[in-house]
Enzyme design. Structure first.
Site, PDB file in Angstrom:
ATOM      1  N   ASP A 196      43.602 -19.602   2.422  1.00 45.98           N
ATOM      2  CA  ASP A 196      42.276 -19.136   2.010  1.00 45.98           C
ATOM      3  C   ASP A 196      41.675 -20.072   0.965  1.00 45.98           C
ATOM      4  OD1 ASP A 196      40.291 -16.675   1.805  1.00 45.98           O
ATOM      5  OD2 ASP A 196      40.771 -17.265  -0.252  1.00 45.98           O
ATOM      6  N   TYR A 203      35.517 -23.098  -4.734  1.00 41.64           N
ATOM      7  CA  TYR A 203      36.773 -23.576  -5.314  1.00 41.64           C
ATOM      8  C   TYR A 203      36.786 -25.089  -5.479  1.00 41.64           C
ATOM      9  CZ  TYR A 203      38.579 -18.971  -3.828  1.00 41.64           C
ATOM     10  OH  TYR A 203      38.787 -17.629  -3.601  1.00 41.64           O
ATOM     11  N   HIS A 259      30.610 -15.055  -0.051  1.00 43.59           N
ATOM     12  CA  HIS A 259      31.516 -14.923  -1.206  1.00 43.59           C
ATOM     13  C   HIS A 259      31.186 -13.726  -2.097  1.00 43.59           C
ATOM     14  CE1 HIS A 259      34.359 -17.575  -3.835  1.00 43.59           C
ATOM     15  NE2 HIS A 259      34.694 -16.300  -3.879  1.00 43.59           N
ATOM     16  N   LYS A 318      34.645 -19.623   2.263  1.00 45.22           N
ATOM     17  CA  LYS A 318      33.593 -18.700   1.847  1.00 45.22           C
ATOM     18  C   LYS A 318      32.313 -19.455   1.532  1.00 45.22           C
ATOM     19  CE  LYS A 318      37.241 -16.099  -0.440  1.00 45.22           C
ATOM     20  NZ  LYS A 318      38.171 -17.253  -0.547  1.00 45.22           N
TER      21      LYS A 318
END
Length: 285
Positions: free
Chosen positions: A47, A52, A110, A77
């Protein structure tokens, strides 16, 4: 039987491994090695997210891990700030390009609001616009499954009532001390698989003496107890770590928590996230 061989099934028939690797806070330069290590250990569910900043590294690890792409489940996401069709469509292609993959197995919105206005404002139309981009990418084969993250019941109702494809998953904060039982039950009633992120409460739960005592009674660590707890809730568990030793121990969850201990963990109130309370989802909103 190893947890690595256990799956749930999304409403569109796609299997999703019950245990995954979360990659938040793993630097892009280190992500490829972390992902390769996880896959070598047995993980098949990886994931990541645009936010990120490590999609490139995660994709490199997936491509070079030595396991066939079809055997892996890769999620990413859409940035929470994107609330229109054109930007969402472009961002989907951007994620595929950064990952170096032809498709992802699951892509999520997200959050229902941008991070700087989390749990504030009305972004229902923007979420529907982004969702239409998801539906089109899903039909085009770019996204095997589509879903959301941090969505509450009202946010989900907006999608369910105004779209042709229902969310396949909702990834939310779930751990002993923060168990949104009503939201989990709502999602499960709608055949939306719940994914539990931060099942170890960003590490803060390690300080909880009551949880430590329950873990000791099973001869397991607090992280193992917490991961098992989220699995027994019927959720996908996504502990995040870049440490291969932790990846191994996090997967050693072949024990069963009793009903009484499940109730104790479910009723626990532990939402002190220390330094991480600055992040919107840990701020108590």
């Amino acid at each position: 039987m190893s947890i690595f061989s256990e799956n749930y099934t999304l409403s569109n028939g796609v299997p999703i491994p019950k245990l995954g690797l979360g990659t938040w806070f793993i630097d892009d330069a280190l992500a490829a090695d972390a992902v390769k290590s996880a896959i070598q250990i047995g993980y098949r569910n990886i994931d990541t997210a645009q936010a990120y900043g490590n999609e490139r590294g995660v994709g490199e690890g997936v491509r070079n891990c030595g396991v066939a792409r079809a055997e892996l489940f890769v999620s990413t996401k859409l940035a929470a700030e994107i609330k229109d069709y054109e930007q969402a469509a472009a961002a989907i292609d951007g994620s595929l390009e950064k990952l170096g993959l032809d498709y992802v197995d699951l892509m999520l919105i997200h959050a229902p609001q941008p991070w700087d206005n989390f749990r504030g404002g009305d972004y229902s139309e923007g979420n529907l616009a982004a969702w239409r981009a998801f539906e089109d990418a899903h039909r085009a084969g770019k996204l095997r499954s589509i879903g959301v993250s941090n969505f509450l019941e009202a946010d989900l109702e907006n999608i369910l009532g105004n779209s042709s494809i229902a969310p396949h998953a909702n990834q939310i904060l779930v751990h002993a001390g923060n168990t949104p039982s009503e939201l989990i039950a709502y999602c499960q009633a709608k055949n939306i698989v719940v994914e539990a992120y931060s099942p170890i409460a960003h590490g803060e739960i390690l300080r909880n003496e009551r949880v430590a005592a329950i873990a000791a009674s099973y001869g397991v660590s607090v992280p193992q107890l917490c991961i098992r707890y989220t699995l027994q809730l019927g959720t996908v568990s996504l502990p995040k770590t870049g440490n291969p030793d932790h990846m191994r121990t996090n997967a050693q969850v072949d024990f069963v928590i009793s009903d009484d201990d499940m109730d104790a963990l479910r009723n626990l109130d532990g939402k002190d996230y220390g330094e991480h309370a600055a992040f919107p989802v840990y701020s108590g909103k």
